[in-house]
Design an enzyme around this catalytic site. Sequence first.
Site, PDB file in Angstrom:
ATOM      1  N   HIS A  27      38.181  27.869  39.972  1.00  0.00           N
ATOM      2  CA  HIS A  27      38.972  28.501  41.041  1.00  0.00           C
ATOM      3  C   HIS A  27      40.112  27.558  41.437  1.00  0.00           C
ATOM      4  O   HIS A  27      39.935  26.331  41.441  1.00  0.00           O
ATOM      5  CB  HIS A  27      38.077  28.814  42.247  1.00  0.00           C
ATOM      6  CG  HIS A  27      38.781  29.663  43.255  1.00  0.00           C
ATOM      7  ND1 HIS A  27      39.633  29.127  44.193  1.00  0.00           N
ATOM      8  CD2 HIS A  27      38.784  31.002  43.450  1.00  0.00           C
ATOM      9  CE1 HIS A  27      40.132  30.120  44.925  1.00  0.00           C
ATOM     10  NE2 HIS A  27      39.633  31.260  44.503  1.00  0.00           N
TER      11      HIS A  27
ATOM     12  N   GLU B 121      44.128  35.138  38.918  1.00  0.00           N
ATOM     13  CA  GLU B 121      44.390  34.923  40.343  1.00  0.00           C
ATOM     14  C   GLU B 121      45.699  34.139  40.510  1.00  0.00           C
ATOM     15  O   GLU B 121      45.683  32.901  40.420  1.00  0.00           O
ATOM     16  CB  GLU B 121      43.252  34.127  40.977  1.00  0.00           C
ATOM     17  CG  GLU B 121      41.932  34.842  40.970  1.00  0.00           C
ATOM     18  CD  GLU B 121      41.098  34.474  42.189  1.00  0.00           C
ATOM     19  OE1 GLU B 121      40.694  35.387  42.919  1.00  0.00           O
ATOM     20  OE2 GLU B 121      40.868  33.273  42.426  1.00  0.00           O
TER      21      GLU B 121
HETATM   22  P1  PGA Z   1      41.599  36.143  48.859  1.00  0.00           P
HETATM   23  O1  PGA Z   1      40.833  35.158  47.863  1.00  0.00           O
HETATM   24  O2  PGA Z   1      41.117  37.523  48.574  1.00  0.00           O
HETATM   25  O3  PGA Z   1      41.237  35.651  50.229  1.00  0.00           O
HETATM   26  O4  PGA Z   1      43.053  35.997  48.560  1.00  0.00           O
HETATM   27  C1  PGA Z   1      40.638  35.471  46.527  1.00  0.00           C
HETATM   28  C2  PGA Z   1      40.099  34.257  45.833  1.00  0.00           C
HETATM   29  O5  PGA Z   1      40.570  33.151  46.112  1.00  0.00           O
HETATM   30  O6  PGA Z   1      39.170  34.363  45.024  1.00  0.00           O
END
Ligand code: PGA
Length: 258
Positions: A98, A168
Amino acid sequence: MTKTLIIANWKCNPVSVVEAKNLFKSADGVVRNAKNVEVVICSPFVYLSELKNGPKDQGSGVALGAQDCFWEQKGAYTGEVSPVMLKNLGCKYVIVGHSERRKYFNETNESVNKKIKAAFEAGLKPIFCVGEKHDEKEIIKEVLEKQLFEGLAGVSASKISDLIIAYEPVWAISSEEGEYCSPEYAFSANLIIKKFLFKEYDKTVADKARIIYGGSVDGKDAGLYIKEGKLAGVLVGKASLNAMEFGKIIKSMDAISS
Ligand code: PGA
């Protein structure tokens, strides 16, 4: 039919086990009436056994995941939690790489690669996060390809069907700029990832790979990433901590995935 994936990433929340159980129970209640989605909750390590011993034992529809793991299964590594420990606790999934771990804990493509392999070895499905930073938008292809190439080094084609790739964009995550990432933009990233898999593996792998989107997803726009972005699911941070909002996401995704 493969179900649409909805993965909750609670991050370092909530602060009590009571709240954690309530959130889990609420999602579980909604999932019981859903047919077309697979819901995973990635909770902090400390709550995992409680969540497993709670609703899960009564036939919960929510699968459990962790937010990180170590690359060794056991040994003298103070403070670490291994993939086999997570598996033995009832986890099915684990998030690896992540952007918050890359940013705050110096996670590198090399450590991510070791963790992905260790997760597979323990029988967990890794949720491998990739994404470009704001100032890397112009070179998104190079950034994603490097993360994928180094993160998946030595991972065989047969394993890819058990891998989830979470796209992401760092700039769209609510803890960062939280900028809006359109489904069209997510679609183009999806294509970059698919083309990479086609090039490095083969067409079957590219076609079957589960690529999901994460970054400020809520009940209003979650479905668009599936319909327009052609993604296989969503990774939800902030909105997964709000029982009502997360319930909305599950219901809307279930409806459009039928
Ligand atoms: P968020 O986080 O939905 O708060 O943007 C997503 C993530 O970091 O997995």
